[in-house]
Write a protein that holds these residues in place. Structure first.
Motif, PDB file in Angstrom:
ATOM      1  N   ASN A   2       0.829  -1.210   0.000  1.00 20.66           N
ATOM      2  CA  ASN A   2       0.000   0.000   0.000  1.00 20.66           C
ATOM      3  C   ASN A   2       0.864   1.262   0.000  1.00 20.66           C
ATOM      4  O   ASN A   2       0.580   2.235  -0.710  1.00 20.66           O
ATOM      5  N   ALA A   3       1.942   1.238   0.781  1.00 18.69           N
ATOM      6  CA  ALA A   3       2.844   2.398   0.832  1.00 18.69           C
ATOM      7  C   ALA A   3       3.521   2.616  -0.514  1.00 18.69           C
ATOM      8  O   ALA A   3       3.682   3.762  -0.966  1.00 18.69           O
ATOM      9  N   GLY A   4       3.921   1.532  -1.165  1.00 22.56           N
ATOM     10  CA  GLY A   4       4.523   1.657  -2.488  1.00 22.56           C
ATOM     11  C   GLY A   4       3.559   2.248  -3.493  1.00 22.56           C
ATOM     12  O   GLY A   4       3.937   3.088  -4.323  1.00 22.56           O
ATOM     13  N   MET A   5       2.289   1.837  -3.413  1.00 22.92           N
ATOM     14  CA  MET A   5       1.292   2.384  -4.329  1.00 22.92           C
ATOM     15  C   MET A   5       0.979   3.837  -4.006  1.00 22.92           C
ATOM     16  O   MET A   5       0.694   4.633  -4.905  1.00 22.92           O
ATOM     17  N   LEU A   6       1.034   4.202  -2.719  1.00 26.50           N
ATOM     18  CA  LEU A   6       0.854   5.605  -2.337  1.00 26.50           C
ATOM     19  C   LEU A   6       1.966   6.457  -2.934  1.00 26.50           C
ATOM     20  O   LEU A   6       1.708   7.547  -3.472  1.00 26.50           O
TER      21      LEU A   6
END
Length: 222
Positions: free
Chosen positions: A131-135
């Motif tokens: 999720n952090a990578g996609m953010l």
């Protein structure tokens, strides 16, 4: 006429129950087939966009060395001009062409989606890292959108495909993490994501579409 005896019934194998997870084992979560397919499709779209842009970037550099001119196939007019975007400073923020980063990151998303289709289960830290990578991807795309619309003054269709893929995968993975309790959130937000996840990517992409429309309104309407 045969009869079923008590012995026959006792000898029938009982259905095997799933093994219980030890209390000390970390929690893991799988995902629905729909989310897994969404990650495969959006990741593949991102890989395709990054691959085409990378090839065209190399052709541009090769043409410059030879003193020739190369016009990418998606350079259709003064506004939809992939070549202008590829030759800008913003196209190599980290010292190498941006799509090379996309080849790696979108490829990872495809691998995650395929793993989920194979019934893989991941711990909380894995989902939050994804999720952090996609953010980061969404924020980076937002910066590239601003640069494209208001600094470079040109659009790249393949870039737009990558933007849409990133936005869709981000919102659906965020929704999954909230609904599964991997991201702390109030009950009303969990309920909203459970019913209306699709609203957020549609709204997000719609805002970008309106910005593109108004930025070159005279060109589109002429």
């Amino acid at each position: 006429m045969s009869k079923t005896t008590v012995r026959d019934v006792d000898m029938e194998p009982e259905p095997s129950a799933p093994p219980e997870r030890p209390a000390s084992a970390p929690r893991t979560e799988g995902a629905s087939r729909a989310l897994a397919l969404l990650l495969v499709i959006t990741g593949a779209a991102g890989v395709l966009a990054a691959w085409v842009i990378t090839l065209d970037k190399f052709k541009l550099l090769e043409a410059k060395v030879k003193g020739e001119t190369f016009v990418p196939g998606c350079s259709l007019n003064p506004v939809v001009s992939c070549g202008s975007v590829m030759e800008s400073d913003q196209a190599s923020v980290f010292g190498f062409p941006n799509p090379m980063l996309g080849l790696v990151t979108y490829g990872i998303v495809v691998c995650v989606g395929v793993s989920l289709l194979a019934r893989a289960r991941f711990p909380r830290w894995y989902w939050l890292t994804l999720n952090a990578g996609m953010l980061f991807g969404v924020v980076f795309c937002a910066w590239l959108m601003f640069q494209s619309l208001y600094r470079i003054n040109a659009l790249c269709l393949w870039c737009c495909l990558a933007w849409v893929a990133t936005i869709v995968m981000f919102w659906y993975v965020t929704s999954f993490n909230v609904r599964q309790g991997l991201l702390p959130a109030p009950g009303w937000l969990k309920g909203f994501f459970g019913e209306f996840t699709w609203v957020l990517p549609v709204l997000h992409i719609g805002i970008i579409g309106m910005l593109i429309l108004t930025r070159w309104w005279e060109f589109w309407t002429s």
